[in-house]
Design a protein around this motif. Structure first.
Motif, PDB file in Angstrom:
ATOM      1  N   UNK A 163      -7.914  -0.137 -12.308  1.00 32.97           N
ATOM      2  CA  UNK A 163      -8.496  -1.428 -11.969  1.00 32.97           C
ATOM      3  C   UNK A 163      -7.514  -2.311 -11.195  1.00 32.97           C
ATOM      4  N   UNK A 164      -6.259  -2.311 -11.611  1.00 39.31           N
ATOM      5  CA  UNK A 164      -5.270  -3.184 -10.979  1.00 39.31           C
ATOM      6  C   UNK A 164      -5.066  -2.805  -9.513  1.00 39.31           C
ATOM      7  N   UNK A 165      -4.984  -1.499  -9.249  1.00 39.11           N
ATOM      8  CA  UNK A 165      -4.763  -1.032  -7.874  1.00 39.11           C
ATOM      9  C   UNK A 165      -5.987  -1.315  -7.002  1.00 39.11           C
ATOM     10  N   UNK A 166      -7.166  -1.067  -7.549  1.00 35.43           N
ATOM     11  CA  UNK A 166      -8.397  -1.357  -6.787  1.00 35.43           C
ATOM     12  C   UNK A 166      -8.520  -2.854  -6.514  1.00 35.43           C
ATOM     13  N   UNK A 167      -8.146  -3.663  -7.519  1.00 31.44           N
ATOM     14  CA  UNK A 167      -8.259  -5.115  -7.355  1.00 31.44           C
ATOM     15  C   UNK A 167      -7.333  -5.597  -6.253  1.00 31.44           C
ATOM     16  N   UNK A 168      -6.149  -4.986  -6.172  1.00 38.07           N
ATOM     17  CA  UNK A 168      -5.192  -5.364  -5.133  1.00 38.07           C
ATOM     18  C   UNK A 168      -5.812  -5.131  -3.747  1.00 38.07           C
ATOM     19  N   UNK A 169      -6.546  -4.019  -3.607  1.00 33.49           N
ATOM     20  CA  UNK A 169      -7.176  -3.699  -2.317  1.00 33.49           C
ATOM     21  C   UNK A 169      -8.257  -4.719  -1.962  1.00 33.49           C
ATOM     22  N   UNK A 170      -8.995  -5.166  -2.965  1.00 38.41           N
ATOM     23  CA  UNK A 170     -10.121  -6.060  -2.668  1.00 38.41           C
ATOM     24  C   UNK A 170      -9.653  -7.476  -2.336  1.00 38.41           C
ATOM     25  N   UNK A 171      -8.399  -7.802  -2.605  1.00 30.49           N
ATOM     26  CA  UNK A 171      -7.924  -9.159  -2.317  1.00 30.49           C
ATOM     27  C   UNK A 171      -7.585  -9.373  -0.848  1.00 30.49           C
ATOM     28  N   UNK A 172      -7.536  -8.302  -0.084  1.00 31.78           N
ATOM     29  CA  UNK A 172      -7.270  -8.450   1.363  1.00 31.78           C
ATOM     30  C   UNK A 172      -8.385  -9.282   1.996  1.00 31.78           C
ATOM     31  N   UNK A 173      -7.982 -10.230   2.813  1.00 32.00           N
ATOM     32  CA  UNK A 173      -8.961 -11.068   3.498  1.00 32.00           C
ATOM     33  C   UNK A 173      -9.482 -10.318   4.714  1.00 32.00           C
ATOM     34  N   UNK A 174     -10.805 -10.154   4.748  1.00 32.83           N
ATOM     35  CA  UNK A 174     -11.451  -9.389   5.812  1.00 32.83           C
ATOM     36  C   UNK A 174     -11.511 -10.224   7.091  1.00 32.83           C
ATOM     37  N   UNK A 175     -11.710  -9.550   8.228  1.00 28.38           N
ATOM     38  CA  UNK A 175     -11.851 -10.303   9.478  1.00 28.38           C
ATOM     39  C   UNK A 175     -13.095 -11.188   9.466  1.00 28.38           C
ATOM     40  N   UNK A 176     -13.060 -12.215  10.283  1.00 29.87           N
ATOM     41  CA  UNK A 176     -14.142 -13.193  10.346  1.00 29.87           C
ATOM     42  C   UNK A 176     -15.276 -12.672  11.222  1.00 29.87           C
ATOM     43  N   UNK A 177     -15.993 -11.698  10.702  1.00 26.67           N
ATOM     44  CA  UNK A 177     -17.114 -11.137  11.460  1.00 26.67           C
ATOM     45  C   UNK A 177     -17.982 -10.361  10.500  1.00 26.67           C
ATOM     46  N   UNK A 230       0.841  -1.203   0.000  1.00 21.91           N
ATOM     47  CA  UNK A 230       0.000   0.000   0.000  1.00 21.91           C
ATOM     48  C   UNK A 230       0.876   1.252   0.000  1.00 21.91           C
ATOM     49  N   UNK A 231       1.864   1.260   0.892  1.00 20.91           N
ATOM     50  CA  UNK A 231       2.715   2.457   1.027  1.00 20.91           C
ATOM     51  C   UNK A 231       3.492   2.739  -0.249  1.00 20.91           C
ATOM     52  N   UNK A 232       3.851   1.686  -0.949  1.00 23.57           N
ATOM     53  CA  UNK A 232       4.594   1.828  -2.206  1.00 23.57           C
ATOM     54  C   UNK A 232       3.731   2.536  -3.251  1.00 23.57           C
ATOM     55  N   UNK A 233       2.398   2.334  -3.167  1.00 22.37           N
ATOM     56  CA  UNK A 233       1.499   2.954  -4.139  1.00 22.37           C
ATOM     57  C   UNK A 233       1.349   2.101  -5.381  1.00 22.37           C
ATOM     58  N   UNK A 234       0.545   2.588  -6.322  1.00 21.26           N
ATOM     59  CA  UNK A 234       0.279   1.825  -7.542  1.00 21.26           C
ATOM     60  C   UNK A 234       1.568   1.657  -8.349  1.00 21.26           C
ATOM     61  N   UNK A 235       1.967   0.404  -8.601  1.00 22.67           N
ATOM     62  CA  UNK A 235       3.216   0.200  -9.339  1.00 22.67           C
ATOM     63  C   UNK A 235       3.118   0.642 -10.803  1.00 22.67           C
TER      64      UNK A 235
END
Ligand code: ZN
Length: 165
Positions: free
Chosen positions: A144-158, A127-132
């Motif tokens: 799209x690539x940067x947004x997709x990277x954000x959505x791949x984070x696994x959310x907490x189990x709740x 994230x800190x590096x920014x969009x490559x």
């Protein structure tokens, strides 16, 4: 029903035990989990102060009153509330290094000693590096690539993810 216990279970599991994909990124403020029945939300930041995890307790809906001509919170954290959170984290085996704010404020933070999961820290680094692909846009890129990277984070189990931070 969401309880403080279930919030802490989910948040700590996310910070310490979740293997994040190596093509994901995570904003460094981390996640917020709501506890609506108590008018609270809890933050779990992988790299807060001193680059170590921070768990925070926050008033969700702050009410204000006028005190001597100043607007001050009418419903701050309870006396001892932040200390109780720190004690509960210690009881769960997490050493606490310091606390900030608390009663009279509407937020309080507990700094933990143990570093977050390395895969989560790597995701924060991406994230800190920014969009490559678009370095001039950095973390604010909307491709799209940067947004997709954000959505791949696994959310907490709740299901109690708060719309905060
Ligand atoms: Zn981009």
């Amino acid at each position: 029903m969401t309880t403080l216990d279930s919030v802490l279970d989910a948040g700590l599991h996310w910070l310490y035990e979740t293997e994040q994909p190596d093509n994901s990124h995570q904003q460094h403020h981390g996640i917020a989990l709501g506890l609506p029945a108590a008018n609270r939300w809890y933050g779990f930041s992988p790299t807060g102060a001193r680059n170590l995890p921070v768990v925070s307790v926050n008033v969700s809906k702050v009410e204000y009153k006028t005190d001597d001509g100043d607007q001050v919170p009418a419903n701050p954290l309870e006396p001892g509330e932040l200390e109780a959170l720190a004690d509960e984290l210690r009881r769960r085996g997490f050493d606490v290094d310091s606390t900030w704010n608390g009663h009279l404020a509407v937020t309080g933070s507990v700094g933990l000693v143990r570093t977050a999961h390395p895969a989560l820290l790597a995701a924060v680094g991406r994230y800190r590096r920014g969009c490559p692909e678009h370095p001039q846009r950095g973390v604010f890129c909307d491709c799209e690539a940067w947004q997709a990277e954000a959505t791949r984070i696994i959310a907490p189990l709740t299901t109690s993810v708060a719309a905060s931070t």
